[in-house]
Enzyme design. Structure first.
Site, short mmCIF file in Angstrom:
data_model
loop_
_atom_site.label_atom_id
_atom_site.label_comp_id
_atom_site.label_asym_id
_atom_site.label_seq_id
_atom_site.Cartn_x
_atom_site.Cartn_y
_atom_site.Cartn_z
N ARG A 57 52.07 28.44 -3.98
CA ARG A 57 52.16 26.94 -4.23
C ARG A 57 53.48 26.34 -4.59
NH1 ARG A 57 47.67 27.85 -5.70
NH2 ARG A 57 48.44 29.87 -5.99
N THR A 58 54.11 27.10 -5.43
CA THR A 58 55.58 26.60 -5.83
C THR A 58 56.40 26.58 -4.53
OG1 THR A 58 55.22 27.57 -7.96
CG2 THR A 58 57.42 26.76 -7.38
N LYS A 86 70.78 45.29 -0.66
CA LYS A 86 72.17 46.02 -0.53
C LYS A 86 73.13 46.12 -1.72
CE LYS A 86 72.02 44.63 4.29
NZ LYS A 86 72.85 43.87 5.52
N HIS A 135 59.30 27.64 -16.47
CA HIS A 135 58.95 27.20 -15.09
C HIS A 135 58.81 25.73 -15.31
CE1 HIS A 135 57.00 26.81 -11.24
NE2 HIS A 135 55.92 27.62 -11.41
C1 NCD Z 1 52.54 30.46 -12.28
C2 NCD Z 1 53.88 31.29 -12.22
O1 NCD Z 1 54.17 31.59 -11.28
O2 NCD Z 1 54.30 31.30 -13.38
N1 NCD Z 1 51.98 30.27 -10.89
C3 NCD Z 1 52.74 28.85 -10.40
O3 NCD Z 1 53.76 28.81 -10.08
N2 NCD Z 1 51.74 27.97 -10.13
C4 NCD Z 1 51.58 31.02 -12.75
C5 NCD Z 1 50.87 32.37 -12.44
O4 NCD Z 1 51.50 33.14 -11.71
O5 NCD Z 1 49.99 32.76 -13.30
#
Ligand code: NCD
Length: 338
Positions: A57-58, A86, A135
């Protein structure tokens, strides 16, 4: 902060006014995300999308957000498909890729890697997740969702009561969310985790220094009885030495409809950054919650597009031009309500 041309690397960069600015721009993106209207404000612009760790999703929502503003996306996923395999350094990769893009979004397994990359980049870099560190776009979409869910109940973010549950040590989304909540007033944060997976001390201390109430617990049921939001997280198995070690904690805190009904207030909102681990031995959020109207997980994912559109519009300085190229959508768009 001045968004124009800036990297977005950490929640540390923002004050409360900045967060409100992002949310106001995100609100304006709804007609485009719902496909009522299209805009070409970023026609000709290129997003370099570099995801060196698993992502659905991100990665897709950053890409869709850029496409919805009229821009194009160039992607690389996984080290094995890039010159990093590489032996190329982050410095060289940044020098090269920033010559091909107007803005870059990057996810990388090491803490601080996106910051290091940004120092060598000639264009703005957005952090799509760096190791266990941060994040920021996820925390922004989480808080944007919280704001909207509370608005339905006649409330705002101040005086929020939230329980964060699960892997609080390795979960970067909750790290960024704590920093973001610290900017608001009278927040009560209940941190529910096994002893070994507690929230890093510096984040607990920071919340307290900012005047927020922090309660730590390893018991789910009593911790979710008095909160507006339950924010569940996945055991971050990829950060453990072995699957067996992750298995010790998987399935420890499971929320299902029976536990929800027995313990939560009737309007408690259920959130999760996703992916939720739906395997039998995990199930931190059971599928039997899918019909619960307070399950906001797919409203979160929809809101991610709005917030990421807002970040692009602000960083590329087009937030006042969005409507100048807008026109109605002519194809079938029913069923897209956010
Ligand atoms: C999260 C991440 O990648 O930190 N996922 C996301 O981006 N929605 C949470 C996770 O992976 O558990």
């Amino acid at each position: 902060m001045n968004f124009s041309g800036s990297h977005i690397l950490s929640i540390d960069q923002f004050d409360r006014g900045d967060v409100e600015t992002i949310f106001n721009v995100a609100d304006k993106m709804a007609p485009f995300a719902k496909r009522d209207s299209i805009t070409k404000v970023l026609d000709g612009a290129i997003l370099g999308s570099m995801f060196f760790e698993a992502s659905t999703r991100t990665r897709i929502s950053f890409g869709s957000a850029f496409n919805l503003l009229g821009g194009s996306v160039r992607e690389t996923t996984g080290f094995e498909h890039s010159a990093i395999a590489k032996g190329e350094s982050l410095y060289d990769t940044a020098r090269v890729l920033s010559g091909y893009s107007d803005v870059i979004v990057m996810r990388h397994p090491e803490n601080g890697s996106v910051l290091e990359f940004s120092k060598a980049s000639r264009v703005p870099v957005l952090n799509g997740g760096d190791g266990t560190n941060e994040h920021p776009s996820q925390a922004l979409l989480d808080l944007y969702t919280i704001k909207n869910e509370l608005a339905f109940r006649g409330r705002n973010i101040d005086r929020l009561r939230i329980a964060m549950v699960g892997d609080l040590k390795f979960g970067r989304t909750v790290h960024s969310l704590c920093k973001l909540l610290a900017l608001f007033k009278d927040i009560r944060v209940v941190l529910v985790s096994p002893e070994e997976l507690k929230m890093p001390r510096e984040l607990v201390e920071y919340l307290k220094e900012q005047g927020q109430e922090v309660i730590e617990s390893d018991a789910l049921e009593e911790s979710i009885s008095n909160v507006d939001i339950v924010y569940s997280t996945r055991i971050q198995e990829e950060r453990f030495k072995s699957q067996e070690e992750a298995d010790i904690y998987r399935g420890r805190f499971r929320l299902n409809q029976t536990i929800y009904t027995a313990n939560c207030e009737p309007n408690t909102v259920i959130m999760h950054p996703l992916p939720r681990d739906s395997r039998e031995h995990a199930r931190e959020l059971d599928d039997d919650l899918n019909d619960n109207p307070n399950l906001a997980i797919f409203r979160q994912t929809d809101n991610g597009v709005l917030v990421r559109m807002a970040l692009f519009a602000l960083v590329l300085d087009v937030e006042h031009e969005i409507n100048s190229s807008a026109r109605d959508t002519i194809w079938y768009t029913a069923g897209r309500s956010l």
